[in-house]
Structures are given as C-alpha cells and as structure tokens.
Design a protein around this motif. Sequence first.
Motif: not given
Length: 345
Positions: A241, A245, A340, A278-279, A239, A243, A283-284
Amino acid sequence: MFKLEKEQLYLQQIFQYIQDGIMIMNHKREILMMNPSAERLTGWKLGDRVPFCSFCENRQKSPSEHTCYLIEHNEIPYFLSKMPTYHGSKIDVEMSTALMYTDGKTNEQEFLLVLRDQTLQLKEEEARISKLIIKKLIEAKEEEHKRLAQELHDGVGQSLYTVSVALQAIESYVKDNEKLNTYIEEVRNELEQVMNDIKLYSYQLRPHSIDQLGITPTLGTLVDSVQKVHPDITISLETNFEERCHPSVEINIYRVVQEALHNITKYAKASKVVIRLEKKATNLTLHIEDDGVGFNLQQVKKEGLGLKHMEERITLLGGFFNITSAHNKGTQISIQVPNWKDDFR
C-alpha cells in the motif's frame, strides 16, 4: 369463494403476527378487538379503555371538543406520542387511526388504532449520537495532540537548540578552565538528552510524517523505533500500500498499530511480530500477529480499555475489527476498512 377464504386467511395471519399493535375501539375507547402485538406492547386487555396519550392530554381544545384527537378528527395519517401502558410507564409510539364503521341507527362508531413501537428507533438514534460524540472526542484529542506536538517541536525544541548553541559559544571562551569545561559538557549532554526526549514525546503525540507522507512511511518509522528499543523482538512490516488515505483513516490505523505494539512489548513476551497492511479490491486490511503468550480475551475485554479504544476507532471508520488470542498461541488482530478515502461523518 376459495380466493375469498384464502384472502381472509392471509389477513388473519397478518393480524396475528405483524409487529405493530392493531386494535379496534369504539367511541368510548373500549377495546373490542386487538392482536397479540398490541397486548404485548401495552398490556391492555379486551374491554379495557384505551387511555389518552400525552398528545391528547396536553393539546389545546374547545370545551365541546372530544379529548381524543383521533376520534375528533376521524382519520389522520400518523403522529408521534407517548402512550401509557398497564404498568404505569409510557412508551414512545407512532400512532395512526381510521374510522372503520358507523352504525346507521345509533350513530356509534368504531375506530382502527395502530401503534408502532418507537423504542428501538430511539435507541438506534441514541447509539448514532453516542457514536458521533465519540468520533468528535477522538478528533478533538488528535487535534490537541497535533497542536502540542507542533508546539514541542517548533517551540520548546527550538528554544533548547538555541541554549545548546549558546553553550557552545561559552565553551570557546573558557578553553583553559578544565573544570568549567567538564561542567559545560555535562550540561550539554543533559540538554541533548532533553532534546531527544522532546522529539520522542512530539512523535508519540502525533508523528509529523503522517500528515506529510501518509500511513505507510509512518508505520515504517514506528516499527523501526520500537525495534531499536526492543532488539530481542523481530518486528516486520509487510505492505503493498502506497496511496494516501483520508486523514481520519491514517491516524486511526496508526493509533491501532501503536497500541498493539505497546501491548505486545509490555505483556506478550513475543519474539516475532508481523504487521501486514494491504489494499484489497474493496477495502484496506490490517493484520497484526505475534507469537507471544496470548491472553484470556473475555477477561481483557472486560478489564482493559486499550482493546475497546482500538475497536471504537475502527468502528467509527465503518470498519470491521476482530481479535483472537489463546494461551501460548499468540494474538491476531484483523481489521478491514472500506471506503478508506472517504470522510466518515
């Protein structure tokens, strides 16, 4: 002249192919002209009388007033009603009308009647309401899981810990009684096992870390816990990512991964699993892939609820869910969730 003929041709084409039912009726409600959509929608034929709709049949009127609201008032924008069809059922339609012609000698009138089928719109509204109900049920279920997990952790878990401390105190008073010490040790071991089970059940109901730390650390903990139970399977989480959501996105993404890992460890006979979160620009994305035995996708979709629940969760987020699988070629799950950070209501 040519322009006039062209306009008439266009009007004829519109009359023939427009999806709305268009007809001309006289003051006796006899059909003088109708397009194919009107015939297909109602089953009526030229010369038939247009039946009164449910609005006209049920409305209050004076004895001298015409039953048909459209004829009585000559022209109205539109209104919704139910119209009887040739096979006895009634369809929901949006109706509009206009006075088209009045004979100067006989005073007979001809009216334009337009019917727009509301069935599809009603079905779309039913689907929207159904989707909202499912969303609320999932949210209620997650809230209940959260409450139970908290109760197990803070209530039952703390009570068991207090019993464990009490056993330790008892041990200090009976050092010379070997048989009793052995028995107490057995009770302590059993108690520790129960406490571990309580922690596990609490985590499975709803991991505390998802509310405190977010989706990425929680998925890492989930992968580690499944890896310990199934050391024969290599499970990796990739990943970029970090952040937070919206809570609805985090818990639904977590449940999808949880369900996928459950299916893999129970049925897939896989040796390797890759989970990629993944960002992207808009989108996510979540991708879950295993090298297991695969399955017949159509059969599983028909018989199993797990895949349906996974897809429902992503659909409720306004996302895209896709799964592919084949015999001895493993399974791939691909998910995309736009917006997201938003609340999906």
